[in-house]
Design a protein around this motif. Structure first.
Motif, PDB file in Angstrom:
ATOM      1  N   SER A  85      48.969  68.057  95.797  1.00  0.00           N
ATOM      2  CA  SER A  85      47.542  67.738  95.840  1.00  0.00           C
ATOM      3  C   SER A  85      47.360  66.228  95.885  1.00  0.00           C
ATOM      4  N   ARG A  86      46.177  65.838  96.315  1.00  0.00           N
ATOM      5  CA  ARG A  86      45.848  64.426  96.199  1.00  0.00           C
ATOM      6  C   ARG A  86      45.426  64.165  94.765  1.00  0.00           C
ATOM      7  N   PHE A  87      45.867  63.056  94.211  1.00  0.00           N
ATOM      8  CA  PHE A  87      45.465  62.717  92.849  1.00  0.00           C
ATOM      9  C   PHE A  87      43.950  62.561  92.776  1.00  0.00           C
ATOM     10  N   SER A  88      43.368  61.931  93.816  1.00  0.00           N
ATOM     11  CA  SER A  88      41.928  61.681  93.787  1.00  0.00           C
ATOM     12  C   SER A  88      41.146  62.993  93.726  1.00  0.00           C
ATOM     13  N   THR A  89      41.581  63.988  94.493  1.00  0.00           N
ATOM     14  CA  THR A  89      40.878  65.273  94.496  1.00  0.00           C
ATOM     15  C   THR A  89      41.002  65.950  93.137  1.00  0.00           C
ATOM     16  N   TRP A  90      42.201  65.898  92.583  1.00  0.00           N
ATOM     17  CA  TRP A  90      42.431  66.495  91.260  1.00  0.00           C
ATOM     18  C   TRP A  90      41.570  65.799  90.202  1.00  0.00           C
ATOM     19  N   LEU A  91      41.525  64.478  90.289  1.00  0.00           N
ATOM     20  CA  LEU A  91      40.736  63.712  89.324  1.00  0.00           C
ATOM     21  C   LEU A  91      39.245  64.049  89.437  1.00  0.00           C
ATOM     22  N   ILE A  92      38.779  64.203  90.674  1.00  0.00           N
ATOM     23  CA  ILE A  92      37.373  64.559  90.890  1.00  0.00           C
ATOM     24  C   ILE A  92      37.081  65.926  90.269  1.00  0.00           C
ATOM     25  N   GLN A  93      38.009  66.849  90.433  1.00  0.00           N
ATOM     26  CA  GLN A  93      37.811  68.180  89.836  1.00  0.00           C
ATOM     27  C   GLN A  93      37.712  68.072  88.318  1.00  0.00           C
ATOM     28  N   VAL A  94      38.572  67.252  87.739  1.00  0.00           N
ATOM     29  CA  VAL A  94      38.522  67.054  86.287  1.00  0.00           C
ATOM     30  C   VAL A  94      37.159  66.477  85.890  1.00  0.00           C
ATOM     31  N   ALA A  95      36.692  65.507  86.660  1.00  0.00           N
ATOM     32  CA  ALA A  95      35.415  64.852  86.349  1.00  0.00           C
ATOM     33  C   ALA A  95      34.239  65.832  86.498  1.00  0.00           C
ATOM     34  N   ILE A  96      34.266  66.608  87.558  1.00  0.00           N
ATOM     35  CA  ILE A  96      33.193  67.587  87.767  1.00  0.00           C
ATOM     36  C   ILE A  96      33.180  68.603  86.636  1.00  0.00           C
ATOM     37  N   ARG A 132      23.418  68.043  95.982  1.00  0.00           N
ATOM     38  CA  ARG A 132      23.838  66.728  95.437  1.00  0.00           C
ATOM     39  C   ARG A 132      25.351  66.597  95.436  1.00  0.00           C
ATOM     40  N   ASP A 133      26.025  67.632  94.952  1.00  0.00           N
ATOM     41  CA  ASP A 133      27.484  67.577  94.837  1.00  0.00           C
ATOM     42  C   ASP A 133      28.133  67.225  96.173  1.00  0.00           C
ATOM     43  N   VAL A 134      27.728  67.965  97.187  1.00  0.00           N
ATOM     44  CA  VAL A 134      28.334  67.761  98.505  1.00  0.00           C
ATOM     45  C   VAL A 134      27.972  66.388  99.066  1.00  0.00           C
ATOM     46  N   PHE A 135      26.716  66.024  98.947  1.00  0.00           N
ATOM     47  CA  PHE A 135      26.272  64.747  99.510  1.00  0.00           C
ATOM     48  C   PHE A 135      26.982  63.571  98.831  1.00  0.00           C
ATOM     49  N   VAL A 136      27.116  63.643  97.504  1.00  0.00           N
ATOM     50  CA  VAL A 136      27.748  62.536  96.784  1.00  0.00           C
ATOM     51  C   VAL A 136      29.211  62.388  97.200  1.00  0.00           C
ATOM     52  N   LEU A 137      29.929  63.498  97.258  1.00  0.00           N
ATOM     53  CA  LEU A 137      31.347  63.390  97.616  1.00  0.00           C
ATOM     54  C   LEU A 137      31.515  62.940  99.063  1.00  0.00           C
ATOM     55  N   ARG A 138      30.707  63.481  99.949  1.00  0.00           N
ATOM     56  CA  ARG A 138      30.905  63.198 101.374  1.00  0.00           C
ATOM     57  C   ARG A 138      30.256  61.874 101.798  1.00  0.00           C
ATOM     58  N   ASP A 139      28.998  61.681 101.482  1.00  0.00           N
ATOM     59  CA  ASP A 139      28.290  60.521 102.027  1.00  0.00           C
ATOM     60  C   ASP A 139      28.269  59.307 101.106  1.00  0.00           C
ATOM     61  N   VAL A 140      28.370  59.531  99.813  1.00  0.00           N
ATOM     62  CA  VAL A 140      28.427  58.375  98.909  1.00  0.00           C
ATOM     63  C   VAL A 140      29.876  57.937  98.721  1.00  0.00           C
ATOM     64  N   GLU A 141      30.752  58.911  98.483  1.00  0.00           N
ATOM     65  CA  GLU A 141      32.148  58.578  98.212  1.00  0.00           C
ATOM     66  C   GLU A 141      33.058  58.698  99.424  1.00  0.00           C
ATOM     67  N   HIS A 142      32.496  59.085 100.546  1.00  0.00           N
ATOM     68  CA  HIS A 142      33.222  59.109 101.818  1.00  0.00           C
ATOM     69  C   HIS A 142      34.478  59.979 101.792  1.00  0.00           C
ATOM     70  N   GLU A 195      37.735  71.252  98.690  1.00  0.00           N
ATOM     71  CA  GLU A 195      38.729  71.547  97.655  1.00  0.00           C
ATOM     72  C   GLU A 195      38.222  71.133  96.269  1.00  0.00           C
ATOM     73  N   ALA A 196      37.616  69.961  96.218  1.00  0.00           N
ATOM     74  CA  ALA A 196      37.138  69.463  94.923  1.00  0.00           C
ATOM     75  C   ALA A 196      36.050  70.365  94.345  1.00  0.00           C
ATOM     76  N   LEU A 197      35.225  70.928  95.226  1.00  0.00           N
ATOM     77  CA  LEU A 197      34.111  71.754  94.752  1.00  0.00           C
ATOM     78  C   LEU A 197      34.428  73.241  94.735  1.00  0.00           C
ATOM     79  N   GLY A 198      35.578  73.597  95.263  1.00  0.00           N
ATOM     80  CA  GLY A 198      35.963  74.998  95.261  1.00  0.00           C
ATOM     81  C   GLY A 198      35.112  75.835  96.193  1.00  0.00           C
ATOM     82  N   ILE A 199      34.702  75.260  97.328  1.00  0.00           N
ATOM     83  CA  ILE A 199      33.902  75.994  98.316  1.00  0.00           C
ATOM     84  C   ILE A 199      34.553  75.830  99.682  1.00  0.00           C
ATOM     85  N   SER A 200      34.061  76.558 100.665  1.00  0.00           N
ATOM     86  CA  SER A 200      34.661  76.485 102.000  1.00  0.00           C
ATOM     87  C   SER A 200      34.173  75.238 102.743  1.00  0.00           C
ATOM     88  N   ALA A 201      34.925  74.873 103.780  1.00  0.00           N
ATOM     89  CA  ALA A 201      34.516  73.733 104.606  1.00  0.00           C
ATOM     90  C   ALA A 201      33.181  74.039 105.288  1.00  0.00           C
TER      91      ALA A 201
END
Lengths: 197, 215
Positions: free
Chosen positions: B75-86, B151-161, B169-175
């Motif tokens: 896994s990417r550390f960043s994705t794992w960390l985001i999951q922990v934060a969420i 909000r979740d999707v927008f923040v990860l995609r458009d704020v955090e790029h 993966e971070a949100l546990g939903i499909s693409a």
């Protein structure tokens, strides 16, 4: 291909990201040229993405960084122990037991420690122990009497370099593996290692 | 969109994680430094409160350190960390009334075409306007008014790029769900900020159906 406004609204997010079939993209551009409403939606969406993606949009609260590091310090620098250290300790102890058993079968040669205080047992197994930087003793990783940064060496190397075994963790580890005699004398943890407690 | 972007720091992170797991624990500071702001922003947009978000971010980093031994290199550390934060932020959210609001919001049907409300000529909001605190606050309030799942999707995609796959993966939903929610989030924000800078500064915001005002 001709697209309606509803088609544009459904695909406009993909359009602004350039993730569209070329034919559909061309059709949407033709639509924008004739439909100021959809053009307004497109321009607004692009602007929204640009603004929220700007690195100045969100800022960390003042002093966020030092407060975070303050909370992490105890855990990371081991002043209160840690689960990670505990896990390492458990793993190391298990590995130690296995290695000492192997050593008892395959290796009956004894390392010759240089330091007077470094002769805790009649037989010192070939295994990894933790030596705290700046300290004088070596430990089973995760020992609660071990504080600060450490590195791993074999027990033989630790003794050869003059480190003494921690009287707590190493005694237990050696005793449980049957390598300690009743005259075992480990070293109390040096003051530099306990100061941070 | 839709493909994984190269991650030149991935190998460096894997090396750092290995060294931390072998005892060089101070390297954890270096490992998380690039993600401090990201974790805070994600927690903030879930909890919508700066103090709670900071506490949640701190707890998330502590948990990440505590459970780093469980991190798997595939896994990417960043994705794992985001999951922990969420997870940490949602845990706090469950303890508050915000959960009630979220439950209502998340029942909204995201199928079907979203119809933009305001077709007035868009008046560009220049990036320089972000220097004004009042503009940033209005934009944050608009984003905070969206339902949680948008909000979740927008923040990860458009704020955090983050890319689509990592966001999913971070949100546990499909693409596909990421794309659908992203489309809606972007359109709703455009409506909320319409017709642009004048509307933002005038406090003009027309809440589209399905959004909640946020003070």
């Amino acid at each position: 291909m001709v697209v309606r406004c509803e088609d544009v609204w459904r695909e406009i997010s993909n359009y602004v990201e350039g993730d569209l079939d070329p034919a559909l993209k061309r059709a949407m551009e033709e639509h924008f040229a004739e439909c100021p409403r959809c053009e307004s939606v497109r321009d607004g969406m692009r602007n929204v993405i640009e603004l929220y993606g700007d690195k100045t949009m969100f800022t960390l609260p003042a002093s966020f960084h030092p407060r975070l590091h303050g909370r992490l310090a105890d855990r990371i620098e081991g002043r209160r122990g840690s689960s990670l250290g505990w896990l390492l300790g458990v793993a190391a102890t298990a590995a130690f037991a296995a290695l000492t058993l192997l050593a008892s079968v395959h290796d009956h040669s004894l390392p010759q420690p240089r330091a007077q205080m470094s002769q805790p047992a009649r037989r010192l197994p070939q295994r990894l122990v933790a030596v705290v930087d700046g300290g004088k003793t070596f430990h089973v990783p995760g020992c609660p009497f071990m504080h600060g940064k450490y590195h791993m060496v074999t027990a033989e190397e630790a003794v050869r370099e003059g480190y003494a075994p921690c009287s707590r963790c190493m005694y237990e580890a050696l005793r449980s593996a049957g390598y300690v005699t009743p005259d075992f004398e480990g070293e109390e943890v040096a003051s530099s290692e306990t100061a941070a407690k | 969109m839709g493909t994984s972007r190269p991650d030149p720091g991935h190998e460096h992170e894997a090396t750092l994680i290995g060294r931390i797991q072998r005892g060089e624990r101070e390297l954890f500071y270096e490992l998380i430094q690039p993600y401090e702001k990201r974790v805070f922003v994600i927690a903030f947009m879930i909890l919508r409160n700066e103090a709670d978000a900071e506490d949640a971010a701190q707890d998330a980093f502590l948990k990440a350190f505590k459970h780093l031994a469980q991190f798997r290199a595939e896994s990417r550390f960043s994705t794992w960390l985001i999951q922990v934060a969420i997870n940490e932020a949602r845990l706090r959210q469950r303890k508050s009334h915000l959960q009630i609001m979220r439950s209502i919001e998340d029942q909204e049907n995201e199928d079907g075409t979203y119809t933009p409300r305001d077709f007035a000529d868009w008046r560009e909001i220049p990036s320089e306007a972000l220097e004004r605190k009042e503009v940033r606050e209005k934009l944050i309030a608009a984003l905070a008014s969206l339902a949680q799942k948008y909000r979740d999707v927008f923040v990860l995609r458009d704020v955090e790029h983050m890319n689509i796959e990592d966001t999913a993966e971070a949100l546990g939903i499909s693409a596909g769900a990421v794309k659908t929610r992203l489309l809606r989030a972007r359109l709703m924000l455009r409506d909320l900020l319409s017709p642009g800078l004048d509307g933002v500064l005038a406090g003009h915001s027309q809440m589209p159906k399905g959004t909640k005002p946020w003070s």
